[in-house]
Design an enzyme around this catalytic site. Sequence first.
Site, PDB file in Angstrom:
ATOM      1  N   TYR A   1      -0.788   4.634  12.690  1.00  0.00           N
ATOM      2  CA  TYR A   1      -2.161   5.156  12.523  1.00  0.00           C
ATOM      3  C   TYR A   1      -3.058   4.632  13.662  1.00  0.00           C
ATOM      4  O   TYR A   1      -2.579   3.934  14.558  1.00  0.00           O
ATOM      5  CB  TYR A   1      -2.679   4.807  11.124  1.00  0.00           C
TER       6      TYR A   1
ATOM      7  N   PRO B   1       0.837  -1.219   0.000  1.00  0.00           N
ATOM      8  CA  PRO B   1       0.000   0.000   0.000  1.00  0.00           C
ATOM      9  C   PRO B   1       0.862   1.256   0.000  1.00  0.00           C
ATOM     10  O   PRO B   1       1.808   1.356   0.783  1.00  0.00           O
ATOM     11  CB  PRO B   1      -0.783  -0.124   1.304  1.00  0.00           C
TER      12      PRO B   1
ATOM     13  N   THR C   1       0.398   5.549  -0.254  1.00  0.00           N
ATOM     14  CA  THR C   1      -0.378   6.783  -0.348  1.00  0.00           C
ATOM     15  C   THR C   1       0.245   7.721  -1.370  1.00  0.00           C
ATOM     16  O   THR C   1       1.440   8.029  -1.292  1.00  0.00           O
ATOM     17  CB  THR C   1      -0.403   7.449   1.044  1.00  0.00           C
TER      18      THR C   1
ATOM     19  N   GLN D   1      -6.935  -0.959   1.285  1.00  0.00           N
ATOM     20  CA  GLN D   1      -6.415  -0.772   2.641  1.00  0.00           C
ATOM     21  C   GLN D   1      -7.258   0.280   3.360  1.00  0.00           C
ATOM     22  O   GLN D   1      -7.350   1.427   2.934  1.00  0.00           O
ATOM     23  CB  GLN D   1      -4.951  -0.328   2.644  1.00  0.00           C
TER      24      GLN D   1
HETATM   25  C1  LIG Z   1       5.168   6.888  -0.977  1.00  0.00           C
HETATM   26  C2  LIG Z   1       4.830   5.848   0.049  1.00  0.00           C
HETATM   27  C3  LIG Z   1       3.549   5.797   0.574  1.00  0.00           C
HETATM   28  C4  LIG Z   1       3.197   4.835   1.525  1.00  0.00           C
HETATM   29  N1  LIG Z   1       1.902   4.758   1.976  1.00  0.00           N
HETATM   30  C5  LIG Z   1       1.506   3.724   2.752  1.00  0.00           C
HETATM   31  C6  LIG Z   1       0.146   3.501   3.056  1.00  0.00           C
HETATM   32  O1  LIG Z   1      -0.756   4.219   2.605  1.00  0.00           O
HETATM   33  N2  LIG Z   1      -0.165   2.449   3.858  1.00  0.00           N
HETATM   34  C7  LIG Z   1       0.795   1.615   4.362  1.00  0.00           C
HETATM   35  O2  LIG Z   1       0.482   0.679   5.092  1.00  0.00           O
HETATM   36  N3  LIG Z   1       2.099   1.783   4.060  1.00  0.00           N
HETATM   37  C8  LIG Z   1       2.479   2.797   3.246  1.00  0.00           C
HETATM   38  N4  LIG Z   1       3.785   2.917   2.868  1.00  0.00           N
HETATM   39  C9  LIG Z   1       4.766   1.912   3.299  1.00  0.00           C
HETATM   40  C10 LIG Z   1       4.949   0.844   2.208  1.00  0.00           C
HETATM   41  O3  LIG Z   1       3.767   0.055   2.079  1.00  0.00           O
HETATM   42  C11 LIG Z   1       6.123  -0.083   2.522  1.00  0.00           C
HETATM   43  O4  LIG Z   1       5.904  -0.663   3.777  1.00  0.00           O
HETATM   44  C12 LIG Z   1       7.472   0.626   2.536  1.00  0.00           C
HETATM   45  O5  LIG Z   1       7.661   1.350   1.336  1.00  0.00           O
HETATM   46  C13 LIG Z   1       8.612  -0.377   2.704  1.00  0.00           C
HETATM   47  O6  LIG Z   1       8.593  -1.325   1.644  1.00  0.00           O
HETATM   48  P1  LIG Z   1       9.716  -1.273   0.480  1.00  0.00           P
HETATM   49  O7  LIG Z   1      11.026  -1.449   1.158  1.00  0.00           O
HETATM   50  O8  LIG Z   1       9.350  -2.366  -0.453  1.00  0.00           O
HETATM   51  O9  LIG Z   1       9.595   0.097  -0.140  1.00  0.00           O
HETATM   52  C14 LIG Z   1       4.164   3.909   1.956  1.00  0.00           C
HETATM   53  C15 LIG Z   1       5.466   3.975   1.433  1.00  0.00           C
HETATM   54  C16 LIG Z   1       5.804   4.909   0.485  1.00  0.00           C
HETATM   55  C17 LIG Z   1       7.194   4.913  -0.098  1.00  0.00           C
END
Ligand SMILES: Cc1cc2nc3c(=O)[nH]c(=O)nc-3n(C[C@H](O)[C@H](O)[C@H](O)COP(=O)(O)O)c2cc1C
Length: 365
Positions: free
Chosen positions: A179, A21, A23, A99
């Site tokens: 959250y 997920p 945002t 989500q």
């Molecule tokens: C731009 C951005 C927005 C995010 N928004 C959410 C979100 O809305 N809900 C959520 O649970 N995690 C959110 N995350 C966290 C990501 O789901 C993820 O846990 C995080 O990027 C680490 O994973 P990765 O190493 O594959 O990037 C967001 C991350 C990024 C980079």
Amino acid sequence: MLFDSYKLDSKLLDNRYVVAPMTRISAEADGRANDRMKQYYERFAKGGFSAIISEGIYTDTSFSQGYNNQPGLATDIQADAWKPVIEAVHQHGSIMIAQLMHAGGQSQGNAYTDETIAPSAIAPKGEQLGFYGGSGPFQTPRAMDDQDLEEAKMGIVDSARRAKEAGFDGVEIHGANGYLLDQFLTDYLNKREDSYGGSVENRLRYVLEVVDEVLAEVGEDFIIGIRISQGKVADQSHKWAGGEEEAKEIFGALGKTGLDYIHVTDGDATAPSFGKETKTLAGAAKEYGGITVIANGQLQNPDQAESLLDSKQAHLVSIGTGALANPDLPNKVRDGVELEAFDFERILLPQAEVKDDEINYPVRS
Ligand SMILES: Cc1cc2nc3c(=O)[nH]c(=O)nc-3n(C[C@H](O)[C@H](O)[C@H](O)COP(=O)(O)O)c2cc1C
């Protein structure tokens, strides 16, 4: 194993790749999803992800919204606006999970109110996120009373119903990243003296009530998961004071509810999460929860992802920033094509909204 199929509830996934997920504040100001978002999400499905978890979607028209231009599922009009997005994803054979997010005290933009609410009147640590249009410290929230507890819960339940009616394949209850539900779980944000505060059992109570009511409303033939983390947007290095014992209590209780999966996120999903030579967060969720586990955190490298699956610490992996850089990451891995590195500035600055060159990305199908 990354390209083995997997049965999640009644859905057969072609591979183990899930979009995490994220945002992107690209919805209309009134919370409706739009064509830009449709194009954005469709790329992941075309690019081989078998499941997509949407960005955090707010759940009521009072306190749940966390960011301006965040999409909602709080009204029927908002739910209708998701239909073209879901249809586009389905056309490529992927499933889409909504989500459901109540921001609680970690809110920095809300079209309906300037006030924030949380388990206790304690502001989150850290500062608001600049790329989501915020600045400075978070305001101090109002402590939730019984009516707030009921309204926030019903907002999540009603949004789950709207998600199902709109055609989503499931919902993920956002219990992570600082959250609302994570605020209940967090010792320093939850100082309640009623049955929702104090012991881990009490701090879990509200989360479990929400899960139970969502399951009762839409549980049949609909995927229902929860996301859990130790770290928070505004406090990334936070750890549960009770370490692995606390993990056992949390994942054990969630595993007994009837949820279809637990999605865990950590800085590095393959690293011990509770100190030297302890379990990974995914490994703890798998052992103590006993249900499907989605692991997240720096898993864009297929060897890392494969190692978690091979060692039976997770069933599925979710990819965040790696998917922003490579909306077709599964197809690239399948074909042995080199992955692009994530460029934070290009994709998320000056603001995090979806960029033109993202939706024009030449997706490998
Ligand atoms: C731009 C951005 C927005 C995010 N928004 C959410 C979100 O809305 N809900 C959520 O649970 N995690 C959110 N995350 C966290 C990501 O789901 C993820 O846990 C995080 O990027 C680490 O994973 P990765 O190493 O594959 O990037 C967001 C991350 C990024 C980079």
